[in-house]
Design a protein around this motif. Structure first.
Motif, mmCIF file in Angstrom:
data_model
loop_
_atom_site.group_PDB
_atom_site.id
_atom_site.type_symbol
_atom_site.label_atom_id
_atom_site.label_comp_id
_atom_site.label_asym_id
_atom_site.label_seq_id
_atom_site.Cartn_x
_atom_site.Cartn_y
_atom_site.Cartn_z
ATOM 1 N N THR A 145 7.263 22.918 -8.333
ATOM 2 C CA THR A 145 5.867 22.619 -8.043
ATOM 3 C C THR A 145 5.022 23.795 -8.508
ATOM 4 O O THR A 145 5.492 24.936 -8.574
ATOM 5 C CB THR A 145 5.623 22.382 -6.544
ATOM 6 O OG1 THR A 145 5.930 23.579 -5.819
ATOM 7 C CG2 THR A 145 6.458 21.229 -6.021
ATOM 8 N N PHE A 146 3.779 23.498 -8.854
ATOM 9 C CA PHE A 146 2.864 24.558 -9.268
ATOM 10 C C PHE A 146 1.460 24.170 -8.844
ATOM 11 O O PHE A 146 1.046 23.016 -8.990
ATOM 12 C CB PHE A 146 2.901 24.765 -10.791
ATOM 13 C CG PHE A 146 1.954 25.827 -11.269
ATOM 14 C CD1 PHE A 146 2.261 27.172 -11.128
ATOM 15 C CD2 PHE A 146 0.734 25.484 -11.818
ATOM 16 C CE1 PHE A 146 1.376 28.160 -11.535
ATOM 17 C CE2 PHE A 146 -0.162 26.458 -12.240
ATOM 18 C CZ PHE A 146 0.155 27.803 -12.097
ATOM 19 N N ASP A 147 0.728 25.150 -8.319
ATOM 20 C CA ASP A 147 -0.706 25.008 -8.129
ATOM 21 C C ASP A 147 -1.316 26.354 -8.481
ATOM 22 O O ASP A 147 -0.670 27.385 -8.381
ATOM 23 C CB ASP A 147 -1.085 24.549 -6.719
ATOM 24 C CG ASP A 147 -0.512 25.436 -5.632
ATOM 25 O OD1 ASP A 147 -0.309 26.639 -5.860
ATOM 26 O OD2 ASP A 147 -0.268 24.932 -4.526
ATOM 27 N N GLY A 148 -2.498 26.324 -8.984
ATOM 28 C CA GLY A 148 -3.142 27.543 -9.454
ATOM 29 C C GLY A 148 -3.652 27.354 -10.864
ATOM 30 O O GLY A 148 -3.802 26.229 -11.343
ATOM 31 N N ASP A 149 -3.893 28.451 -11.547
ATOM 32 C CA ASP A 149 -4.404 28.428 -12.916
ATOM 33 C C ASP A 149 -3.247 28.560 -13.891
ATOM 34 O O ASP A 149 -2.675 29.643 -14.022
ATOM 35 C CB ASP A 149 -5.401 29.568 -13.125
ATOM 36 C CG ASP A 149 -5.956 29.618 -14.538
ATOM 37 O OD1 ASP A 149 -5.676 28.704 -15.341
ATOM 38 O OD2 ASP A 149 -6.672 30.595 -14.836
ATOM 39 N N PRO A 150 -2.880 27.481 -14.584
ATOM 40 C CA PRO A 150 -1.740 27.567 -15.490
ATOM 41 C C PRO A 150 -1.959 28.546 -16.640
ATOM 42 O O PRO A 150 -1.014 29.162 -17.129
ATOM 43 C CB PRO A 150 -1.575 26.133 -16.002
ATOM 44 C CG PRO A 150 -2.912 25.509 -15.829
ATOM 45 C CD PRO A 150 -3.512 26.163 -14.617
ATOM 46 N N LEU A 151 -3.205 28.714 -17.059
ATOM 47 C CA LEU A 151 -3.478 29.613 -18.187
ATOM 48 C C LEU A 151 -3.211 31.069 -17.828
ATOM 49 O O LEU A 151 -3.018 31.898 -18.720
ATOM 50 C CB LEU A 151 -4.895 29.414 -18.697
ATOM 51 C CG LEU A 151 -5.171 28.021 -19.272
ATOM 52 C CD1 LEU A 151 -6.624 27.900 -19.719
ATOM 53 C CD2 LEU A 151 -4.216 27.679 -20.396
ATOM 54 N N ALA A 152 -3.158 31.385 -16.555
ATOM 55 C CA ALA A 152 -2.818 32.748 -16.131
ATOM 56 C C ALA A 152 -1.337 33.045 -16.376
ATOM 57 O O ALA A 152 -0.935 34.206 -16.382
ATOM 58 C CB ALA A 152 -3.153 32.941 -14.656
ATOM 59 N N PHE A 153 -0.536 32.010 -16.618
ATOM 60 C CA PHE A 153 0.899 32.163 -16.809
ATOM 61 C C PHE A 153 1.347 31.843 -18.232
ATOM 62 O O PHE A 153 2.533 31.932 -18.542
ATOM 63 C CB PHE A 153 1.655 31.259 -15.831
ATOM 64 C CG PHE A 153 1.428 31.641 -14.402
ATOM 65 C CD1 PHE A 153 2.270 32.545 -13.777
ATOM 66 C CD2 PHE A 153 0.366 31.119 -13.682
ATOM 67 C CE1 PHE A 153 2.061 32.911 -12.456
ATOM 68 C CE2 PHE A 153 0.143 31.472 -12.362
ATOM 69 C CZ PHE A 153 0.995 32.383 -11.750
ATOM 70 N N LEU A 154 0.428 31.456 -19.100
ATOM 71 C CA LEU A 154 0.755 31.032 -20.459
ATOM 72 C C LEU A 154 0.066 31.914 -21.484
ATOM 73 O O LEU A 154 -1.011 32.445 -21.226
ATOM 74 C CB LEU A 154 0.304 29.580 -20.676
ATOM 75 C CG LEU A 154 0.984 28.530 -19.814
ATOM 76 C CD1 LEU A 154 0.254 27.198 -19.931
ATOM 77 C CD2 LEU A 154 2.447 28.385 -20.196
#
Length: 187
Positions: A145-154
């Motif tokens: 599961t993921f919630d948050g800003d995906p661009l912070a991890f990509l």
């Protein structure tokens, strides 16, 4: 806060080279289910008439079309995988079926990539909704599961500065066969 939640199942193949598991380094596949949670970008009270955040059909149609047409039965492969060169050389007509990831195509990175892609679709559709959570069931016993800003991890952009496929509101799953001019023009 109201949330719209919907799921889609797809089949996929991948291999993981960096995780230290020989079993996962051999191409193999899973039937996965992705579930997303959308919320209104600007929450408002129900209107006393339609009483909905957004019709489900409108909220999910673009996303389901992308999952069914681009993601289902795609081969997920890391951008550093030597098989990419093999596909370019021997089967260039299949490049559009390769879902290319930064690093190994783990379920964790897919959660970020998929959430980013869905949010680009939603922004292009007027920005009334945003994806606030995603769940990918890889097997009946393994889920991310993921919630948050995906661009912070990509990674933010490709080496040439063009937006990556997960930053564009098109049906792409890689940047392999797209002319640079089209990629830059889509930004």
């Amino acid at each position: 806060m109201f949330g719209l939640v919907f799921s889609r199942r797809y089949a996929m193949g991948h291999r993981l080279l960096s995780g230290g598991s020989e079993k996962c380094a051999v191409p193999h596949g899973h039937n996965e289910t992705v579930t997303v949670r959308l919320e209104a970008a600007r929450p408002a009270p129900l209107d006393g008439h339609a009483n909905m955040v957004e019709p489900f059909e409108r909220a999910k149609s673009r996303w389901h079309r992308w999952i069914d047409g681009a993601v289902d039965h795609a081969f997920q492969i890391a951008e550093h995988d030597p098989l990419l060169a093999w596909f370019r050389q021997n089967e260039p007509h299949r490049l559009d079926r390769l879902l290319v990831t930064p690093g190994d195509p783990t379920t964790e990175v897919l959660a970020c990539l998929f959430m980013s892609k869905l949010n680009t679709f939603l922004a292009e559709d007027g920005g009334r909704l945003r994806c606030v959570g995603i769940r990918i069931e890889e097997t009946p016993t393994n889920t991310v599961t993921f919630d948050g800003d995906p661009l912070a991890f990509l990674p933010a952009a490709a080496l040439d500065g063009a937006p990556r496929w997960w930053q564009r509101a098109d049906d792409s799953i890689n940047n392999l066969s797209m002319p640079l001019r089209a990629v830059v023009g889509a930004a």
